[in-house]
Design a protein around this motif. Structure first.
Motif, mmCIF file in Angstrom:
data_model
loop_
_atom_site.group_PDB
_atom_site.id
_atom_site.type_symbol
_atom_site.label_atom_id
_atom_site.label_comp_id
_atom_site.label_asym_id
_atom_site.label_seq_id
_atom_site.Cartn_x
_atom_site.Cartn_y
_atom_site.Cartn_z
ATOM 1 N N ASP A 154 0.855 -1.191 0.000
ATOM 2 C CA ASP A 154 0.000 0.000 0.000
ATOM 3 C C ASP A 154 0.891 1.240 0.000
ATOM 4 O OD1 ASP A 154 -2.155 -1.701 0.144
ATOM 5 O OD2 ASP A 154 -2.522 -1.377 2.286
ATOM 6 N N ALA A 155 0.564 2.206 -0.847
ATOM 7 C CA ALA A 155 1.449 3.367 -1.001
ATOM 8 C C ALA A 155 0.640 4.638 -1.160
ATOM 9 C CB ALA A 155 2.371 3.171 -2.212
ATOM 10 N N GLY A 156 0.809 5.534 -0.199
ATOM 11 C CA GLY A 156 0.210 6.853 -0.295
ATOM 12 C C GLY A 156 1.295 7.908 -0.315
ATOM 13 N N ALA A 157 0.943 9.119 0.059
ATOM 14 C CA ALA A 157 1.893 10.227 0.042
ATOM 15 C C ALA A 157 3.078 9.966 0.960
ATOM 16 C CB ALA A 157 1.188 11.522 0.442
ATOM 17 N N PHE A 199 -2.347 4.433 -3.519
ATOM 18 C CA PHE A 199 -2.601 3.074 -3.980
ATOM 19 C C PHE A 199 -2.833 2.109 -2.835
ATOM 20 C CE2 PHE A 199 0.002 5.219 -7.060
ATOM 21 C CZ PHE A 199 -0.368 4.734 -8.312
ATOM 22 N N GLN A 200 -3.724 1.172 -3.091
ATOM 23 C CA GLN A 200 -3.802 -0.056 -2.326
ATOM 24 C C GLN A 200 -3.226 -1.155 -3.223
ATOM 25 O OE1 GLN A 200 -5.179 -0.302 0.933
ATOM 26 N NE2 GLN A 200 -5.108 1.930 0.762
ATOM 27 N N VAL A 201 -2.734 -2.230 -2.620
ATOM 28 C CA VAL A 201 -2.219 -3.337 -3.421
ATOM 29 C C VAL A 201 -3.325 -3.821 -4.353
ATOM 30 C CG1 VAL A 201 -1.348 -5.699 -3.370
ATOM 31 C CG2 VAL A 201 -0.551 -4.036 -1.685
ATOM 32 N N ILE A 223 10.324 0.697 2.850
ATOM 33 C CA ILE A 223 10.723 0.739 1.444
ATOM 34 C C ILE A 223 9.486 0.805 0.567
ATOM 35 C CG2 ILE A 223 11.876 -0.553 -0.405
ATOM 36 C CD1 ILE A 223 13.635 -1.836 1.778
ATOM 37 N N ARG A 224 9.547 1.641 -0.469
ATOM 38 C CA ARG A 224 8.470 1.672 -1.462
ATOM 39 C C ARG A 224 8.815 0.663 -2.557
ATOM 40 N NH1 ARG A 224 7.950 6.519 -5.524
ATOM 41 N NH2 ARG A 224 9.174 5.047 -6.748
#
Length: 280
Positions: A154-157, A199-201, A223-224
């Motif tokens: 999962d990746a946000g700001a 994003f969500q996975v 880590i991204r």
């Protein structure tokens, strides 16, 4: 209602929610961690639980500091994982490309896996956080070159997910610095024009290689992990007329990377009638 192709041509990108099978993403992510875990054990002596994110990534940072050449080589090796390459040429991806107007897709560069963190950066390098750029400059393929990007976590700001400028794909190829890993755009850009993606996975971003975008700022200790795929269109007229140029150049090292290797005895061990036991 506009079709995906119409939206893509107008905005220069599409963020598709829950598009990917999460198990496929996890397989790619897991294979990468398994590859790293072998070298982490060799270099640091640590046997890490790859499912414990904080423990595993702490070991990644230690590996990076203790043996950077091995870390770099392992980072290159994960780019060649079978799960990543199977996905890059899957029907799921080729069908999506065709749906947005890429009539005859062809791989523009090898699939890339990225693991971005300020703790995996040397000498002030900004490899982990790229300035505003257009991917077409490094690929120089068809005018409708297309990039697919998705995180495996999962990746946000906070984790530095991509920031994009909608409709910037129609502004042409902007002036850029050529220094470093990837030259940043030198034209004046307004911070307020960038849109932060989250994003969500399972979510996926597909965008024109001319779209202006940049890395967000990963302010976490994590880590991204992400994947980038690049494609050209074999049917695009200027790509045909230019003779299908390929700006990416892959070549072997001129000298042996491990001097005086292998020995005859090592080869005899490998090709013995009874396989040698696997190293535990």
């Amino acid at each position: 209602m506009a079709t995906l192709a119409e939206q893509f041509r107008q905005e220069g990108f599409l963020l598709l929610r829950n598009f990917l099978d999460k198990s496929v993403v996890e397989n790619i992510y897991r294979e990468a961690r398994e590859i790293f875990a072998v070298q982490i054990k060799r270099v640091t002596g640590r046997v890490v639980d790859i499912d414990n994110r904080d423990e595993f990534e702490s070991a990644m940072f230690e590996f990076f500091e203790k043996d950077f050449p091995a870390f770099r080589n392992t980072g290159v090796t994960v780019q060649h994982s079978l799960s990543l390459h199977r996905f890059a040429v899957s029907e799921k991806i080729s069908d999506l490309l065709k749906e947005v107007g890429i009539e005859q897709p062809v791989i523009g560069a090898r699939p890339a896996m990225q693991f971005n963190s300020r703790f995996l950066s040397k000498d002030g390098s900004k490899h982990w956080k790229l300035d505003a750029h257009q991917d077409w400059r490094t690929g120089q393929g068809s005018l409708d070159s297309t990039v697919i990007w998705f995180p495996m976590v999962d990746a946000g700001a906070d984790l530095g997910a991509l920031q994009v400028i909608p409709r910037s794909h129609k502004t042409g190829l902007l002036e850029s610095s050529t220094s470093g890993y990837q030259g940043g755009i030198t034209a004046d850009l307004k911070d307020e024009d960038f849109v932060q993606t989250e994003f969500q996975v399972g979510d996926l971003l597909i965008f024109s290689a001319f779209l202006v975008h940049q890395s967000g700022n990963n302010i976490t200790r994590n880590i991204r992990w992400s994947v980038q795929l690049r494609f050209n269109n074999l049917a695009e007229p200027t790509f045909i007329e230019r003779g299908y140029p390929m700006a990416y150049i892959y070549k072997p090292e001129a000298e042996l990377v491990t001097p005086n290797f292998p020995s005859v005895e090592q080869l005899e061990t490998v090709f013995a009638s009874s396989p040698a036991p696997a190293v535990q």
